[in-house]
Design a protein around this motif. Structure first.
Motif, PDB file in Angstrom:
ATOM      1  N   GLY A 170      -0.641   6.166 -10.354  1.00  0.00           N
ATOM      2  CA  GLY A 170      -2.069   6.217 -10.120  1.00  0.00           C
ATOM      3  C   GLY A 170      -2.821   5.609 -11.293  1.00  0.00           C
ATOM      4  O   GLY A 170      -2.223   5.076 -12.241  1.00  0.00           O
ATOM      5  N   SER A 226       0.853  -1.184   0.000  1.00  0.00           N
ATOM      6  CA  SER A 226       0.000   0.000   0.000  1.00  0.00           C
ATOM      7  C   SER A 226       0.891   1.236   0.000  1.00  0.00           C
ATOM      8  O   SER A 226       2.112   1.153   0.229  1.00  0.00           O
ATOM      9  CB  SER A 226      -0.893   0.006   1.239  1.00  0.00           C
ATOM     10  N   LEU A 227       0.303   2.403  -0.234  1.00  0.00           N
ATOM     11  CA  LEU A 227       1.093   3.632  -0.191  1.00  0.00           C
ATOM     12  C   LEU A 227       1.673   3.856   1.206  1.00  0.00           C
ATOM     13  O   LEU A 227       2.788   4.369   1.351  1.00  0.00           O
ATOM     14  CB  LEU A 227       0.242   4.820  -0.639  1.00  0.00           C
ATOM     15  N   ASP A 228       0.934   3.456   2.242  1.00  0.00           N
ATOM     16  CA  ASP A 228       1.475   3.529   3.606  1.00  0.00           C
ATOM     17  C   ASP A 228       2.703   2.637   3.747  1.00  0.00           C
ATOM     18  O   ASP A 228       3.731   3.051   4.315  1.00  0.00           O
ATOM     19  CB  ASP A 228       0.419   3.092   4.622  1.00  0.00           C
ATOM     20  N   ARG A 278       3.333  10.607  -3.253  1.00  0.00           N
ATOM     21  CA  ARG A 278       2.066  10.087  -2.758  1.00  0.00           C
ATOM     22  C   ARG A 278       0.975  11.152  -2.835  1.00  0.00           C
ATOM     23  O   ARG A 278      -0.151  10.876  -3.281  1.00  0.00           O
ATOM     24  CB  ARG A 278       2.226   9.613  -1.318  1.00  0.00           C
ATOM     25  N   ALA A 279       1.308  12.364  -2.442  1.00  0.00           N
ATOM     26  CA  ALA A 279       0.319  13.442  -2.486  1.00  0.00           C
ATOM     27  C   ALA A 279      -0.135  13.699  -3.917  1.00  0.00           C
ATOM     28  O   ALA A 279      -1.319  13.956  -4.177  1.00  0.00           O
ATOM     29  CB  ALA A 279       0.907  14.711  -1.871  1.00  0.00           C
ATOM     30  N   ASP A 319      -6.361   2.221  -8.520  1.00  0.00           N
ATOM     31  CA  ASP A 319      -6.145   3.554  -7.956  1.00  0.00           C
ATOM     32  C   ASP A 319      -4.670   3.813  -7.657  1.00  0.00           C
ATOM     33  O   ASP A 319      -4.192   4.937  -7.816  1.00  0.00           O
ATOM     34  CB  ASP A 319      -6.969   3.737  -6.683  1.00  0.00           C
ATOM     35  N   HIS A 320      -3.959   2.788  -7.197  1.00  0.00           N
ATOM     36  CA  HIS A 320      -2.498   2.905  -7.119  1.00  0.00           C
ATOM     37  C   HIS A 320      -1.903   1.561  -7.516  1.00  0.00           C
ATOM     38  O   HIS A 320      -2.449   0.495  -7.207  1.00  0.00           O
ATOM     39  CB  HIS A 320      -2.030   3.401  -5.748  1.00  0.00           C
ATOM     40  N   ILE A 342      -0.152  11.445  -6.440  1.00  0.00           N
ATOM     41  CA  ILE A 342      -0.981  10.321  -6.875  1.00  0.00           C
ATOM     42  C   ILE A 342      -2.407  10.484  -6.365  1.00  0.00           C
ATOM     43  O   ILE A 342      -3.380  10.199  -7.076  1.00  0.00           O
ATOM     44  CB  ILE A 342      -0.374   8.987  -6.396  1.00  0.00           C
ATOM     45  N   GLU A 343      -2.540  10.952  -5.140  1.00  0.00           N
ATOM     46  CA  GLU A 343      -3.856  11.057  -4.522  1.00  0.00           C
ATOM     47  C   GLU A 343      -4.641  12.292  -4.953  1.00  0.00           C
ATOM     48  O   GLU A 343      -5.859  12.355  -4.745  1.00  0.00           O
ATOM     49  CB  GLU A 343      -3.697  11.052  -2.998  1.00  0.00           C
ATOM     50  N   SER A 344      -3.964  13.260  -5.592  1.00  0.00           N
ATOM     51  CA  SER A 344      -4.652  14.515  -5.913  1.00  0.00           C
ATOM     52  C   SER A 344      -4.679  14.869  -7.397  1.00  0.00           C
ATOM     53  O   SER A 344      -5.493  15.700  -7.812  1.00  0.00           O
ATOM     54  CB  SER A 344      -3.993  15.675  -5.155  1.00  0.00           C
TER      55      SER A 344
END
Length: 281
Positions: free
Chosen positions: A139, A48-50, A90-91, A233-234, A93-95
């Motif tokens: 992403g 995961s991204l985490d 990460r930011a 999504d990722h 990819i999420e935005s």
């Protein structure tokens, strides 16, 4: 596209193949999806991204900044690479908007020493001189345009999924950019929407279409064309790259020669990474 049955004829699926089975597939240049190895390769972990942020930590990662999710390869310029903290990737990819601009991590794992304990090399490659191991994180929707590699590749889908369009080797029907451009191994054709008036010989090619899912590995024979789209999504994957045999380079000699300028550029990048990390544990 083509029927599933015809794709199955040219896409071999093997569950935990033996070393001999894998070597036979490489020698025969068979496109192969391998299953059943995910747990041992990941050492029971996840991506995961985490998980990635915890493993990579403060290391900066190399990313390709693209104008859109499906940016054609520019024959006059190299990709727009930069190094940024993983937290920034990460930011993004999420935005980032689906259409773009987009950011795609493509980094040599030698640059990410803290990540090495998060995976292990497939047993098939333990006695192989691996030239490069590369981590990819993206992403949803990012496309790698149609191209071939003059090397052998084992692509491990660690998390997420990717849609593949693959084609057997050749040059004439694929309309590659010129040998002296910066994209000699990339096609001018978008296989998802080919312009038949501009590229009439495209009608002769036969795609092999499939989706690669988390935990699966794909052996991509040297000189096979492939177009790849990230569909989750990722998406996290890793490429193990090694040199093709002299016999294979001779068999596909026009493709081999076409790729030489690009190979020379890549060799300089690999040598630079090795030099930077030489002497480190």
């Amino acid at each position: 596209m083509m029927s599933t049955a015809r794709t199955a004829d040219r896409l071999l699926r093997l569950h935990r193949p033996t070393q001999s089975e894998f070597r036979r597939a490489v020698k025969a240049s068979r496109l192969v999806v391998i299953t059943g190895l995910s747990r041992e390769l990941s050492r029971g972990g996840s991506y995961s991204l985490d998980d990635l942020q915890n493993a990579i930590g403060e290391h900066r990662v190399e990313v390709d900044r693209r104008a859109s999710r499906n940016t054609p390869q520019d024959p006059e310029a190299r990709p727009n690479f930069e190094r940024i903290p993983f937290a920034e990737l990460r930011a993004r990819i999420e935005s980032e908007a689906y259409a773009g601009p987009r950011t795609y991590l493509q980094d040599d794992v030698r640059n990410l020493p803290s990540f090495h304990s998060s995976y292990q090399v497939p047993t098939y490659l333990r006695n192989t001189a691996i030239v490069r191991t590369k981590l990819w994180v993206s992403g949803k929707g990012i496309v790698t345009p149609l191209h071939y590699d003059p090397v052998e590749v084992l692509h491990w889908m660690m998390e997420g999924s990717k849609r593949w369009l693959c084609f057997q080797p050749g040059l004439r029907n694929f309309y590659p950019h010129g040998v002296h451009t910066k994209a000699p191994m990339f096609s001018k054709v978008d296989p998802t929407a080919p312009d038949m008036s501009a590229y009439p010989r495209w009608k002769h090619v036969r795609p092999i279409e499939f989706e690669l899912h988390a935990g699966e590995l794909l052996y991509i024979p040297a000189f096979y064309w492939h177009h790849v789209e990230s569909t989750a999504d990722h998406n996290v994957s890793m490429n193990y790259i090694w040199l093709a045999s002299p016999w294979k380079n001779t068999r596909y000699f026009p493709e081999f020669v076409q790729a030489m300028p690009f190979v020379a550029w890549q060799a300089k990048k690999i040598a630079s990474v090795r030099s930077r990390h030489s002497g480190r544990s």
